[in-house]
Design an enzyme around this catalytic site. Structure first.
Site, PDB file in Angstrom:
ATOM      1  CD  GLU A 137      -0.549 -13.361 -18.173  1.00  0.00           C
ATOM      2  OE1 GLU A 137      -1.565 -13.930 -18.564  1.00  0.00           O
ATOM      3  OE2 GLU A 137      -0.081 -13.529 -17.017  1.00  0.00           O
ATOM      4  CG  PHE A 138      -1.614  -6.760 -22.465  1.00  0.00           C
ATOM      5  CD1 PHE A 138      -1.394  -5.442 -22.092  1.00  0.00           C
ATOM      6  CD2 PHE A 138      -2.876  -7.121 -22.934  1.00  0.00           C
ATOM      7  CE1 PHE A 138      -2.408  -4.495 -22.184  1.00  0.00           C
ATOM      8  CE2 PHE A 138      -3.893  -6.181 -23.025  1.00  0.00           C
ATOM      9  CZ  PHE A 138      -3.656  -4.868 -22.662  1.00  0.00           C
ATOM     10  CB  ILE A 139      -4.405  -9.632 -18.267  1.00  0.00           C
ATOM     11  CG1 ILE A 139      -3.364 -10.589 -17.662  1.00  0.00           C
ATOM     12  CG2 ILE A 139      -5.808 -10.218 -18.124  1.00  0.00           C
ATOM     13  CD1 ILE A 139      -3.571 -10.920 -16.193  1.00  0.00           C
ATOM     14  CG  ASP A 243      -2.684  -0.819  -2.471  1.00  0.00           C
ATOM     15  OD1 ASP A 243      -3.611  -0.286  -1.826  1.00  0.00           O
ATOM     16  OD2 ASP A 243      -2.001  -0.190  -3.309  1.00  0.00           O
TER      17      ASP A 243
HETATM   18  N1  LIG Z   1      -0.782  -7.024 -16.835  1.00  0.00           N
HETATM   19  C1  LIG Z   1      -1.659  -6.133 -17.260  1.00  0.00           C
HETATM   20  N2  LIG Z   1      -2.284  -6.270 -18.445  1.00  0.00           N
HETATM   21  C2  LIG Z   1      -3.145  -5.332 -18.886  1.00  0.00           C
HETATM   22  N3  LIG Z   1      -3.458  -4.217 -18.230  1.00  0.00           N
HETATM   23  C3  LIG Z   1      -2.873  -4.027 -17.033  1.00  0.00           C
HETATM   24  C4  LIG Z   1      -1.943  -4.961 -16.485  1.00  0.00           C
HETATM   25  N4  LIG Z   1      -1.534  -4.501 -15.282  1.00  0.00           N
HETATM   26  C5  LIG Z   1      -2.156  -3.346 -15.082  1.00  0.00           C
HETATM   27  N5  LIG Z   1      -2.966  -3.042 -16.137  1.00  0.00           N
HETATM   28  C6  LIG Z   1      -3.772  -1.819 -16.319  1.00  0.00           C
HETATM   29  O1  LIG Z   1      -2.918  -0.702 -16.158  1.00  0.00           O
HETATM   30  C7  LIG Z   1      -3.393   0.167 -15.143  1.00  0.00           C
HETATM   31  C8  LIG Z   1      -2.201   0.717 -14.387  1.00  0.00           C
HETATM   32  O2  LIG Z   1      -1.495  -0.343 -13.768  1.00  0.00           O
HETATM   33  P1  LIG Z   1      -1.031  -0.249 -12.254  1.00  0.00           P
HETATM   34  O3  LIG Z   1      -2.205  -0.004 -11.369  1.00  0.00           O
HETATM   35  O4  LIG Z   1      -0.218  -1.466 -11.972  1.00  0.00           O
HETATM   36  O5  LIG Z   1      -0.099   1.045 -12.353  1.00  0.00           O
HETATM   37  P2  LIG Z   1       0.542   1.969 -11.212  1.00  0.00           P
HETATM   38  O6  LIG Z   1       1.119   3.177 -11.862  1.00  0.00           O
HETATM   39  O7  LIG Z   1       1.477   1.136 -10.374  1.00  0.00           O
HETATM   40  O8  LIG Z   1      -0.751   2.315 -10.430  1.00  0.00           O
HETATM   41  P3  LIG Z   1      -1.050   2.929  -9.023  1.00  0.00           P
HETATM   42  O9  LIG Z   1      -0.905   4.369  -9.136  1.00  0.00           O
HETATM   43  O10 LIG Z   1      -2.484   2.485  -8.814  1.00  0.00           O
HETATM   44  O11 LIG Z   1      -0.111   2.277  -8.017  1.00  0.00           O
HETATM   45  C9  LIG Z   1      -4.334  -0.703 -14.287  1.00  0.00           C
HETATM   46  O12 LIG Z   1      -5.360   0.038 -13.732  1.00  0.00           O
HETATM   47  C10 LIG Z   1      -4.856  -1.707 -15.284  1.00  0.00           C
HETATM   48  O13 LIG Z   1      -6.019  -1.200 -15.900  1.00  0.00           O
END
Ligand SMILES: Nc1ncnc2c1ncn2[C@@H]1O[C@H](COP(=O)(O)OP(=O)(O)OP(=O)(O)O)[C@@H](O)[C@H]1O
Length: 338
Positions: A137-139, A243
């Site tokens: 889901e996009f939030i 985390d």
């Molecule tokens: N479901 C979502 N809807 C909208 N934006 C999101 C969603 N999930 C994450 N984001 C945005 O995307 C960014 C990156 O997501 P996430 O932290 O899950 O990525 P990652 O590559 O696994 O990060 P990390 O290096 O911190 O482990 C988040 O900081 C957030 O701003």
């Protein structure tokens, strides 16, 4: 959590961000198709589009845009005529990392206490390469810094609502940053924390950096854990995000807290604050949290132990810049538990 990234979404055509082996837009045959047919052709060889055009209910991809903020994976927003989706893809890992993330998100979602994105699909990018993706889901995130009281209260509610009949652990192993995090079900919290949290990280430091001094000190600390954690004989497992630092906390456009990118397991609730050194939790957060989950005796004496797990992990992830913090925490506990 910062780590090496393999590619940037912005450098790629969005339709091909997740799979480079799709029909080439440069081919003459492709160019002669109608837009709808082109999308269908692309969906057939792109599992992300395939899901969106199938179960996702989309008939049109209106726009895709890179989402910044993460370090480990490439994040993309897909706007479609069936709504928006958030997609993370990673060319270097198989689906197990995202399956574990989805299991964590589903478990937190099921508590109905704090907003987390609903995972929709996890899969491999293609049958002949290692990459994988997760669609959720996009939030739409708001711009406010968030309400610390609500975050504390809702996190407390999540901890309180969750229980585990299997003890401490989780149904799947996951990752903390990019470090493996093992979650075998264990009946006793101190044993779990000793073997699968501190002990695992110490072993990794020894194997990776040959840091035998820190390892030896760490082993002495592990022997003393039953004394240092003596108040915890009857601790109940509760679901932890695992985390929780500022990069994984956001607010939606209504100002409600959202927690993202978990490394879930069932553990002692206080272990949730192991990343508090980069989470920015203030007094309002803790006051609200403890109204829901009352503070146990000895809380203050354990906080550094729980931080140690994450400092050791940072040593493993980013190198010896974190060695001093690990050493001073271990030394301070060894000084009181002789
Ligand atoms: N479901 C979502 N809807 C909208 N934006 C999101 C969603 N999930 C994450 N984001 C945005 O995307 C960014 C990156 O997501 P996430 O932290 O899950 O990525 P990652 O590559 O696994 O990060 P990390 O290096 O911190 O482990 C988040 O900081 C957030 O701003």
């Amino acid at each position: 959590m910062a780590a090496a990234v393999g590619l940037t979404a912005s450098s790629r055509s969005p339709f091909f961000a997740c799979n480079p082996v799709v029909v080439r837009p440069s081919s003459r045959a492709f160019a002669s198709r109608t837009p709808a047919l082109r999308l269908k052709i692309m969906a057939e060889s792109d599992p992300v589009l395939d899901w969106m055009m199938g179960e996702g209910g989309a008939t049109k991809i209106l726009r895709t845009s890179p989402v910044g903020g993460g370090c480990i994976s490439t994040a993309t927003r897909y706007d479609t005529d069936a709504g928006s989706f958030f997609v993370k893809s990673n060319r270097n890992t198989g689906p197990s990392m995202f399956e574990a993330e989805a299991a964590g998100l589903n478990a937190m979602h099921a508590t109905g206490t704090i907003r987390v994105p609903k995972p929709l699909k996890v899969g491999p990018l293609s049958s002949h390469s290692r990459g994988s993706f997760i669609i959720m889901e996009f939030i739409e995130m708001g711009s406010s810094r968030g309400n610390q009281t609500e975050l504390g209260r809702q996190l407390g509610e999540m901890h309180k609502a969750s229980s585990s009949e299997k003890g401490f652990g989780f149904d799947v192993d996951n990752t903390i940053g990019s470090t493996p995090q093992k979650n075998p079900w264990t009946g006793d919290w101190i044993t779990f924390f000793r073997d699968h949290r501190l002990g695992f990280q110490l072993q990794l430091i020894k194997d990776t950096y040959r840091d035998n001094d820190l390892y030896a000190k760490g082993q002495r600390l592990l022997e003393r854990l039953p004394v240092l954690m003596k108040d915890l004989d009857n601790v109940q497992p509760c679901l932890l995000h695992g985390d929780l630092w500022s990069g994984n906390v956001a607010t939606d456009t209504n100002g409600a807290p959202v927690i993202l990118d978990p490394a879930c397991y069932y553990g002692h609730n206080e272990a949730e604050f192991g990343m508090s050194w980069c989470a920015g939790f203030g007094p309002a957060f803790y006051d609200a949290y403890f109204k829901v989950m009352p503070k146990l005796p000895g809380f203050e004496q354990r906080t550094e132990l729980y931080k140690l797990y994450h400092y050791l992990n940072h040593y493993n992830l980013f190198g010896s810049g974190y060695r001093g913090s690990c050493t001073s925490i271990i030394d301070s506990y060894l000084a009181v538990a002789r």
